[in-house]
Design a protein around this motif. Structure first.
Motif, PDB file in Angstrom:
ATOM      1  N   LEU A 162      56.726  23.708  53.699  1.00  0.00           N
ATOM      2  CA  LEU A 162      56.955  23.283  52.319  1.00  0.00           C
ATOM      3  C   LEU A 162      57.967  22.153  52.249  1.00  0.00           C
ATOM      4  N   VAL A 163      59.026  22.225  53.045  1.00  0.00           N
ATOM      5  CA  VAL A 163      60.009  21.147  53.052  1.00  0.00           C
ATOM      6  C   VAL A 163      59.346  19.831  53.450  1.00  0.00           C
ATOM      7  N   SER A 164      58.463  19.881  54.446  1.00  0.00           N
ATOM      8  CA  SER A 164      57.764  18.674  54.885  1.00  0.00           C
ATOM      9  C   SER A 164      56.950  18.068  53.743  1.00  0.00           C
ATOM     10  N   ARG A 165      56.230  18.911  53.008  1.00  0.00           N
ATOM     11  CA  ARG A 165      55.438  18.401  51.877  1.00  0.00           C
ATOM     12  C   ARG A 165      56.329  17.915  50.748  1.00  0.00           C
TER      13      ARG A 165
ATOM     14  N   VAL B 231      59.273  16.578  51.110  1.00  0.00           N
ATOM     15  CA  VAL B 231      59.771  15.270  51.536  1.00  0.00           C
ATOM     16  C   VAL B 231      58.737  14.186  51.252  1.00  0.00           C
ATOM     17  N   GLN B 232      57.472  14.478  51.529  1.00  0.00           N
ATOM     18  CA  GLN B 232      56.413  13.502  51.251  1.00  0.00           C
ATOM     19  C   GLN B 232      56.345  13.166  49.762  1.00  0.00           C
ATOM     20  N   GLU B 233      56.547  14.162  48.904  1.00  0.00           N
ATOM     21  CA  GLU B 233      56.542  13.912  47.466  1.00  0.00           C
ATOM     22  C   GLU B 233      57.706  13.010  47.068  1.00  0.00           C
ATOM     23  N   LEU B 234      58.877  13.226  47.665  1.00  0.00           N
ATOM     24  CA  LEU B 234      60.022  12.369  47.362  1.00  0.00           C
ATOM     25  C   LEU B 234      59.792  10.945  47.851  1.00  0.00           C
ATOM     26  N   ARG B 235      59.185  10.799  49.026  1.00  0.00           N
ATOM     27  CA  ARG B 235      58.921   9.474  49.562  1.00  0.00           C
ATOM     28  C   ARG B 235      57.911   8.722  48.696  1.00  0.00           C
ATOM     29  N   ALA B 236      56.965   9.456  48.115  1.00  0.00           N
ATOM     30  CA  ALA B 236      56.004   8.817  47.217  1.00  0.00           C
ATOM     31  C   ALA B 236      56.698   8.252  45.988  1.00  0.00           C
ATOM     32  N   ARG B 237      57.900   8.766  45.691  1.00  0.00           N
ATOM     33  CA  ARG B 237      58.703   8.285  44.573  1.00  0.00           C
ATOM     34  C   ARG B 237      59.760   7.280  45.045  1.00  0.00           C
ATOM     35  N   GLN B 238      59.615   6.784  46.275  1.00  0.00           N
ATOM     36  CA  GLN B 238      60.497   5.764  46.850  1.00  0.00           C
ATOM     37  C   GLN B 238      61.935   6.250  46.990  1.00  0.00           C
ATOM     38  N   ARG B 239      62.117   7.533  47.291  1.00  0.00           N
ATOM     39  CA  ARG B 239      63.447   8.089  47.502  1.00  0.00           C
ATOM     40  C   ARG B 239      63.657   8.353  48.990  1.00  0.00           C
ATOM     41  N   SER B 240      64.790   7.902  49.524  1.00  0.00           N
ATOM     42  CA  SER B 240      65.095   8.144  50.940  1.00  0.00           C
ATOM     43  C   SER B 240      65.610   9.570  51.101  1.00  0.00           C
ATOM     44  N   VAL B 241      65.286  10.198  52.230  1.00  0.00           N
ATOM     45  CA  VAL B 241      65.524  11.629  52.402  1.00  0.00           C
ATOM     46  C   VAL B 241      66.110  11.910  53.783  1.00  0.00           C
ATOM     47  N   ALA B 242      67.098  12.799  53.819  1.00  0.00           N
ATOM     48  CA  ALA B 242      67.623  13.336  55.076  1.00  0.00           C
ATOM     49  C   ALA B 242      67.467  14.849  55.058  1.00  0.00           C
ATOM     50  N   VAL B 243      67.120  15.417  56.213  1.00  0.00           N
ATOM     51  CA  VAL B 243      66.906  16.859  56.325  1.00  0.00           C
ATOM     52  C   VAL B 243      67.777  17.413  57.438  1.00  0.00           C
ATOM     53  N   LEU B 244      68.544  18.448  57.127  1.00  0.00           N
ATOM     54  CA  LEU B 244      69.248  19.232  58.135  1.00  0.00           C
ATOM     55  C   LEU B 244      68.523  20.564  58.265  1.00  0.00           C
TER      56      LEU B 244
ATOM     57  N   MET C 115      59.177  19.086  61.600  1.00  0.00           N
ATOM     58  CA  MET C 115      58.875  18.134  60.542  1.00  0.00           C
ATOM     59  C   MET C 115      57.971  17.036  61.073  1.00  0.00           C
ATOM     60  N   GLY C 116      56.917  17.417  61.781  1.00  0.00           N
ATOM     61  CA  GLY C 116      56.098  16.452  62.497  1.00  0.00           C
ATOM     62  C   GLY C 116      55.474  15.385  61.635  1.00  0.00           C
ATOM     63  N   CYS C 117      55.148  15.706  60.387  1.00  0.00           N
ATOM     64  CA  CYS C 117      54.425  14.730  59.570  1.00  0.00           C
ATOM     65  C   CYS C 117      55.357  13.728  58.909  1.00  0.00           C
ATOM     66  N   THR C 118      56.686  13.832  59.104  1.00  0.00           N
ATOM     67  CA  THR C 118      57.606  12.905  58.457  1.00  0.00           C
ATOM     68  C   THR C 118      58.407  12.077  59.443  1.00  0.00           C
TER      69      THR C 118
ATOM     70  N   SER D  51      49.001  22.200  45.552  1.00  0.00           N
ATOM     71  CA  SER D  51      49.172  22.649  44.168  1.00  0.00           C
ATOM     72  C   SER D  51      50.633  23.017  43.912  1.00  0.00           C
ATOM     73  N   GLY D  52      51.131  22.603  42.756  1.00  0.00           N
ATOM     74  CA  GLY D  52      52.485  22.944  42.348  1.00  0.00           C
ATOM     75  C   GLY D  52      53.576  22.051  42.893  1.00  0.00           C
ATOM     76  N   LEU D  53      53.242  21.083  43.759  1.00  0.00           N
ATOM     77  CA  LEU D  53      54.282  20.249  44.358  1.00  0.00           C
ATOM     78  C   LEU D  53      54.946  19.324  43.337  1.00  0.00           C
ATOM     79  N   ASP D  54      54.131  18.732  42.448  1.00  0.00           N
ATOM     80  CA  ASP D  54      54.712  17.885  41.407  1.00  0.00           C
ATOM     81  C   ASP D  54      55.679  18.679  40.551  1.00  0.00           C
ATOM     82  N   ARG D  55      55.262  19.885  40.187  1.00  0.00           N
ATOM     83  CA  ARG D  55      56.100  20.739  39.354  1.00  0.00           C
ATOM     84  C   ARG D  55      57.385  21.131  40.088  1.00  0.00           C
ATOM     85  N   LEU D  56      57.297  21.332  41.406  1.00  0.00           N
ATOM     86  CA  LEU D  56      58.476  21.674  42.185  1.00  0.00           C
ATOM     87  C   LEU D  56      59.493  20.532  42.148  1.00  0.00           C
ATOM     88  N   VAL D  57      59.040  19.303  42.362  1.00  0.00           N
ATOM     89  CA  VAL D  57      59.948  18.151  42.322  1.00  0.00           C
ATOM     90  C   VAL D  57      60.596  18.032  40.955  1.00  0.00           C
TER      91      VAL D  57
END
Length: 326
Positions: free
Chosen positions: A76-79, A81-94, A114-117, A244-250
């Motif tokens: 879920l964190v990986s997905r 992050v992808q939603e944030l990147r689609a909004r042009q936001r830079s992201v760091a994950v610990l 986090m293979g897909c990011t 499903s629900g990712l937009d709502r989560l962001v």
């Protein structure tokens, strides 16, 4: 592992001869990695770096993801992050991992979790070993968040190891706490044991494409009636598998960040570093006290009350500290 390395207008140029702190402010990936390593392993370099970091105000949104093993936090964190990147936001994950019993390092790797990011230049991912800390979070995490904040990331995510009381502990130094459950894991009991109803700003039923997700949502909503708080979090149905629900989560996390009292984030994290370090030092000194067993025996025989025995231990620690300082 990748990190955003583009520079905003007005940022200083990256200079190989500049100090690590200056290169960190310029978002040099090597400087960020070195600063995180210095903080994680402590020492004089970490202390000097903290003094510079703590003078700065926080800008990043800091979000913690917690939940029991098997709930799909990394997916879920990986997905997310992808939603944030689609909004042009830079992201760091610990991503906080269990520690290796051999090396003491994180058992799971950045690219595995986090293979897909990891090929995205706008994302920085770092695994951090819990190093045996009972809450499931490394003592270094709060200061590592300061490093990433100073480096200029828009969003910082902490993924807890999902063991012990990490759900409660993570809420002490993030702005928004997202707690995950999933159908079929018995999370109604897990939620009560972990105390997540008290600390969750957002509750998520993950794997919402599976049978039983709506029932899990209803159970969590019913338990929210027990929560002694004015603001009751919404329980979201989200599926990283289907999207499903990712937009709502962001949107919900952003709204929680706007409405929560999030000022003074760096100072709150510094206070948490102080609290945890002091508690660990007290435990270390107690374990090293040669008279601990004798006091325990006296308490067992009824010669000392619990309060008196504790008071004697505290006085011994204070006297030892005074002798060491003189």
């Amino acid at each position: 592992m990748t990190v955003v390395d583009d520079q905003a207008p007005g940022d200083p140029p990256v200079d190989a001869g500049a100090s690590m702190f200056d290169r960190l402010r310029a978002r040099d990936p090597r400087a960020i990695a070195r600063a995180l390593t210095a903080i994680e392993f402590a020492g004089a370099e970490a202390d000097a770096l903290r003094r510079r970091l703590h003078a700065l105000e926080g800008r990043a949104r800091v979000v913690g993801f917690a939940g029991p093993p098997g709930v799909g936090k990394s997916t879920l964190v990986s997905r997310y992050v992808q939603e944030l990147r689609a909004r042009q936001r830079s992201v760091a994950v610990l991503a906080v991992d269990p520690s290796s019993p051999v090396s003491g390092g994180a058992l799971l790797g950045d690219r595995t979790r986090m293979g897909c990011t990891t090929n995205d230049p706008g994302v920085f991912v770092r695994s951090v070993a819990s190093r045996g800390h009972l809450g499931g979070l490394s003592l270094a995490v709060p200061s590592m968040l300061d490093v990433l904040d100073v480096a200029g990331f828009d969003d910082i995510i902490v993924e807890a190891v999902g063991a012990g009381q990490s759900e409660v502990e993570i809420s002490r130094f993030v702005d928004t706490t997202v707690v995950l459950s999933a159908p079929g894991l018995g999370d109604d009991v897990q939620a009560i044991k972990a105390g997540i109803l008290e600390v969750a700003d957002v509750l998520v039923v993950h794997k919402a494409d599976l049978p039983g997700s709506s029932e899990t949502q209803r159970q969590l909503e019913a338990m929210l009636d027990l929560r002694d708080a004015v603001a009751v979090p919404e329980v979201l149905l989200v599926s990283a598998q289907t999207g499903s629900g990712l937009d709502r989560l962001v949107e919900t996390i952003d709204a929680a960040h706007r409405t929560a009292h999030v000022s003074g984030g760096p100072q709150r994290r510094s206070t948490e570093v102080l609290r945890q370090t002091a508690a660990a030092e007290v435990v270390r000194r107690l374990n090293a006290d040669p008279d601990l067993a004798a006091l325990g025996a006296a308490f067992h025989r009824g010669e000392l009350s619990l309060a008196d025995a504790v008071q004697q231990l505290i006085e011994r620690i204070v006297r030892h500290s005074q002798r060491s300082a003189s």
